[in-house]
Write an enzyme that holds these catalytic residues in place. Structure first.
Site, PDB file in Angstrom:
ATOM      1  N   GLU A  49       0.896  -1.152   0.000  1.00 48.46           N
ATOM      2  CA  GLU A  49       0.000   0.000   0.000  1.00 48.46           C
ATOM      3  C   GLU A  49       0.938   1.207   0.000  1.00 48.46           C
ATOM      4  O   GLU A  49       1.765   1.346   0.905  1.00 48.46           O
ATOM      5  CB  GLU A  49      -0.864  -0.053   1.267  1.00 48.46           C
ATOM      6  CG  GLU A  49      -2.072   0.824   1.250  1.00 48.46           C
ATOM      7  CD  GLU A  49      -3.111   0.457   0.186  1.00 48.46           C
ATOM      8  OE1 GLU A  49      -3.901   1.349  -0.132  1.00 48.46           O
ATOM      9  OE2 GLU A  49      -3.134  -0.682  -0.322  1.00 48.46           O
ATOM     10  N   ASP A  60      -3.976  11.742   7.523  1.00 52.79           N
ATOM     11  CA  ASP A  60      -2.744  11.188   8.058  1.00 52.79           C
ATOM     12  C   ASP A  60      -2.389  11.803   9.397  1.00 52.79           C
ATOM     13  O   ASP A  60      -2.523  13.002   9.600  1.00 52.79           O
ATOM     14  CB  ASP A  60      -1.581  11.422   7.081  1.00 52.79           C
ATOM     15  CG  ASP A  60      -1.804  10.713   5.754  1.00 52.79           C
ATOM     16  OD1 ASP A  60      -2.467   9.666   5.778  1.00 52.79           O
ATOM     17  OD2 ASP A  60      -1.330  11.202   4.727  1.00 52.79           O
TER      18      ASP A  60
END
Length: 268
Positions: A49, A60
């Site tokens: 990924e 994030d």
């Protein structure tokens, strides 16, 4: 897309789950990034990924934001990332490669052009983190035109309608969120999501992989025991890169030492 299908079929035969690491392409520089990816695969990663550095990564946590900053500092561009993806695919013809990214990067290139480029370099799936299912039509349609699996996030509080949509639109795998919020190993994954896994199965969704806060082998085992097809670990891996930023060889050894027991935990 077919690479995911054959991976999950093989893992099922071996009674294993998938362990999938996440890293940002180009962190801490192109050359070391390629070595990192080779090391992850050698240590047992079943798929990859990968993030493309982006200036405003909403979902994030600080660890992955720092990875993006390091890649930017090394002058890494999206065009270079696609060159790296082509190299990875050349070297590792069978491993599924997924991108985890933001809509702006897709828009910058043009939606169709972006997915065409993914197909050209051998990317298997794309998860666009900031596009909700109900706005996903142009992305998922372009993805399918170019034989790229559109990946959808299944949040812990998903209602029945959303689960049905995810099952109907998603291909490759389903990204099962351990909890709401930003990514990070310090926010350990919450309880296994048995009920969601059961519903997704009932609606014939692509196999669920649990992500967010996966940083220890016991969490990988718990995810698989709950019925997930595997687990994705990002922040814990990126943290190792950060800790050994000035010692490239030590970094690779530490990554290997982290991935091996995580993969071992997928074997029942």
């Amino acid at each position: 897309m077919e690479r995911y299908e054959s991976l999950f079929t093989q893992l099922k035969e071996r009674k294993e789950g998938a362990f999938i690491p996440f890293v940002t392409l180009g962190d801490p520089g192109i050359e070391q990034s390629l070595k990192i990816i080779d090391t992850l695969i050698e240590a047992g990663a079943d798929a990859l990924e990968l993030g493309i550095p982006f200036s405003d990564p909403l979902a994030d946590g600080p660890t992955i934001q720092n990875a993006t900053l390091r890649a930017f500092a090394a002058g890494v561009t999206p065009a270079q990332c696609f060159e790296v993806l082509a190299l990875i695919r050349q070297k590792h013809p069978t491993i599924p490669i997924g991108l985890l990214m933001y809509a702006n990067l897709v828009f910058n290139k043009g939606i169709d052009e972006f997915y065409a480029e993914c197909e050209k370099v051998g990317v298997d799936s794309v998860l666009v983190a900031d596009v909700p299912v109900e706005e996903s039509a142009p992305f998922r349609q372009a993805a399918l035109r170019h034989n790229v699996a559109p990946i959808f996030i299944c949040p812990p509080n998903a209602d029945d309608d959303l689960l049905r949509q995810i099952a109907s639109y998603g291909r490759g795998y389903t990204y099962l969120l351990s909890r709401a919020g930003v990514t990070g190993a310090e926010n350990r994954a919450a309880l296994p999501l048995n009920h969601l896994v059961a519903k997704l199965k009932e609606y014939n969704a692509a196999p669920p992989l649990q992500g967010f806060g996966i940083s220890a082998p016991d969490q990988v085992k718990a995810a698989i025991d709950a019925g997930a097809a595997g687990a994705i670990s990002g922040s814990a891996i990126v943290k190792i890169i950060e800790q050994h930023i000035n010692e490239p060889e030590k970094m690779l050894a530490a990554l290997k030492a982290f991935v091996q027991p995580m993969k071992a935990a997928t074997r029942s």
